[in-house]
Design an enzyme around this catalytic site. Structure first.
Site, PDB file in Angstrom:
ATOM      1  N   VAL A  59     -67.654 -68.996   8.078  1.00  0.00           N
ATOM      2  CA  VAL A  59     -68.052 -67.808   8.705  1.00  0.00           C
ATOM      3  C   VAL A  59     -67.043 -67.992   9.188  1.00  0.00           C
ATOM      4  CG1 VAL A  59     -69.950 -67.114  10.181  1.00  0.00           C
ATOM      5  CG2 VAL A  59     -70.508 -68.958   8.148  1.00  0.00           C
TER       6      VAL A  59
ATOM      7  N   PHE B 105     -85.585 -67.088  -6.157  1.00  0.00           N
ATOM      8  CA  PHE B 105     -85.007 -69.101  -5.954  1.00  0.00           C
ATOM      9  C   PHE B 105     -86.327 -69.139  -6.816  1.00  0.00           C
ATOM     10  CE2 PHE B 105     -83.053 -67.345  -2.676  1.00  0.00           C
ATOM     11  CZ  PHE B 105     -81.893 -68.443  -2.212  1.00  0.00           C
ATOM     12  N   LEU B 106     -86.654 -69.242  -7.559  1.00  0.00           N
ATOM     13  CA  LEU B 106     -88.065 -69.441  -8.700  1.00  0.00           C
ATOM     14  C   LEU B 106     -87.373 -69.775 -10.102  1.00  0.00           C
ATOM     15  CD1 LEU B 106     -90.698 -65.903  -8.517  1.00  0.00           C
ATOM     16  CD2 LEU B 106     -90.966 -68.783  -7.411  1.00  0.00           C
TER      17      LEU B 106
ATOM     18  N   CYS C 225     -75.686 -75.810   4.151  1.00  0.00           N
ATOM     19  CA  CYS C 225     -76.724 -74.990   4.901  1.00  0.00           C
ATOM     20  C   CYS C 225     -78.549 -75.723   4.567  1.00  0.00           C
ATOM     21  CB  CYS C 225     -76.831 -73.333   5.069  1.00  0.00           C
ATOM     22  SG  CYS C 225     -75.448 -73.072   4.412  1.00  0.00           S
TER      23      CYS C 225
ATOM     24  N   LYS D 114     -73.832 -74.795  -7.031  1.00  0.00           N
ATOM     25  CA  LYS D 114     -74.141 -73.715  -7.998  1.00  0.00           C
ATOM     26  C   LYS D 114     -72.612 -72.642  -7.987  1.00  0.00           C
ATOM     27  CE  LYS D 114     -74.599 -70.093  -3.644  1.00  0.00           C
ATOM     28  NZ  LYS D 114     -75.167 -68.562  -3.129  1.00  0.00           N
TER      29      LYS D 114
ATOM     30  N   ARG E 209     -69.780 -79.995  -1.478  1.00  0.00           N
ATOM     31  CA  ARG E 209     -71.383 -80.854  -0.397  1.00  0.00           C
ATOM     32  C   ARG E 209     -72.336 -79.957  -0.548  1.00  0.00           C
ATOM     33  NH1 ARG E 209     -68.893 -77.069   5.015  1.00  0.00           N
ATOM     34  NH2 ARG E 209     -69.315 -76.053   3.225  1.00  0.00           N
TER      35      ARG E 209
END
Length: 427
Positions: free
Chosen positions: A13, A246-247, A257, A318, A325
């Site tokens: 970040v 997200f489907l 996260c 991904k 992680r």
């Protein structure tokens, strides 16, 4: 108008925020206690894999709008804006560990210039900004919550073209001053109180994780009723109340996260007297999804996995990142290992056996990982896996069987080649 910004923390970040703020025209210095890391950054070496980030760092160094320091010099801490981009790992009880933030706040209180604004970008529970304010203890300093919504693999685009910018502050003056930092962006700015801003971050990640678990469960339903998840997801996602993102079913959700933020929100709710049973069920459903994928592999092989040689394609949580992680790929792989499988891994960005895996061999090519294995399991949706020489793999594998836990490949093509192909909820 260019502002003087200090970023404390050069993790994922902090680096993204610093490089992008410099790109927006501000004068930015990033501080970290890791001397070697700072030396690399000042040499233009980016320590993390993120598309576009090395180029932005190099640009900032060249224009002298971005610099890095391993010491918290008093002058650096007297900039108008101090961004906290610090780790908040999950504690044993599921809550967020805030020691790093509180330690920095303690060190800041005597160094900050009058009218400075401390901007927290770290993911923290509700009440953290208030706690920081109490630690600093100065009425001339404002504490603002400005949560990040950066996806690994597309963080630069997410920062420079966000869906929205959330700013939480207890005074409109402080909120407006932080909003001015983003004046070159066209995204909507939502100005709220600190507690609401802190809640938005946890709520966003928890909702998205819930959506992933829902589609994974829906894929399981499709398998038993004879429906096709691709068709169902398309019909569902075109409803603008739901949306198409997200489907995509997969081995489960993970990363740095979702798991941490889900547990933290459950703990926060519990500490406040509310039992968040819905999120608890989503967490349990995700653990069951790992087991479901391992069971699919065993079913595809047609026997217990003891001694079975398995090729695992993908280890990162991904595609587009080197982050392993809380990776679902690792969770599923370890389950297969516990069942006695002999695992052969390939991931384009992973060279060594990651933490969380007890055994197995990491190969430098998919071909080596696949050779003489009895089943191929796809656990990360790397686009390059679509272009592998599957005709050759059909010949060099001991048994031509695929479990595609990302629904990445074309079922008809693989079956025509001669593979026994298993996916999630597809016909």
């Amino acid at each position: 108008m260019s502002k003087q910004i200090t970023i404390i923390g050069t993790g994922y970040v902090g680096l993204t925020t610093g490089a992008c703020m410099a790109h927006l025209g501000h004068q930015v210095v990033c501080i970290d206690t890791n001397v070697e890391k700072i030396a690399e950054l000042n040499s233009g070496i980016c320590p993390i894999y993120e598309k576009g980030l090395p180029e932005l760092i190099a640009m900032g160094l060249e224009t002298e709008s971005l610099s890095f320091s391993d010491t918290a010099d008093v002058n650096l801490l007297q900039n108008e804006f101090i961004f906290l981009c610090l780790p908040t790992p999950q504690a044993e009880d599921g809550s967020a560990e805030l020691a790093a933030i509180y330690e920095v706040a303690e060190n800041l209180k005597v160094s900050l210039s009058s009218e400075a604004i401390v901007v927290n970008k770290s993911t923290v529970p509700v009440g953290t900004c208030k706690a920081i304010s109490e630690i600093i203890g100065r009425e001339d300093i404002d504490i603002v919550s400005n949560p990040e919504f950066l996806r690994e693999g597309s963080a630069i685009e997410d920062f420079l073209k966000p869906d929205r910018i959330i700013i939480g502050a207890d005074t409109m003056e402080a909120s407006d001053r932080v909003a001015e930092l983003y004046s070159n962006l066209e995204s909507p700015i939502i100005q709220v109180d600190c507690a609401s801003a802190e809640t938005v971050k946890y709520a966003t990640n928890s909702f998205l994780a819930m959506k992933v678990s829902f589609v994974n469960a829906l894929a399981a339903v499709c398998e038993v009723v004879g429906a096709d998840i691709d068709s169902v997801a398309k019909g569902l996602g075109t409803d603008n109340r739901v949306g198409p993102k997200f489907l995509q079913p997969g081995p489960g959700w993970g990363g740095s996260c979702f798991p941490k933020d889900m547990q933290a929100l459950v703990r926060l709710a519990s500490d406040s007297g509310y039992k968040f049973e819905l999120l608890e069920a989503v967490i349990d459903a995700n653990a069951q999804q790992f087991k479901r994928i391992a069971s699919k592999v065993e079913k595809a092989v047609g026997k217990p996995l003891q001694g079975v040689h398995v090729a695992v394609l993908g280890l990162t949580f991904k595609a587009g990142t080197d982050d392993v992680r809380n990776s679902p790929a690792i969770a599923v792989s370890q389950l297969m290992s516990d069942l006695g499988a002999q695992l052969n891994y390939y991931d384009p960005l992973v060279e060594l056996l990651p933490l969380g895996l007890s055994d197995g061999i990491v190969h430098d090519s998919a071909e080596k990982a696949v050779t003489n294995t009895e089943v191929i399991v796809i656990l990360t949706e790397w686009p390059e896996f679509k272009d592998l020489d599957w005709k050759k793999f059909q010949r060099i594998a001991k048994a031509p069987k695929i479990v595609d836990a990302r629904n990445l490949l074309n079922p008809r093509t693989l079956r025509d080649i001669g593979f026994e192909y298993t996916s999630l909820g597809r016909k």
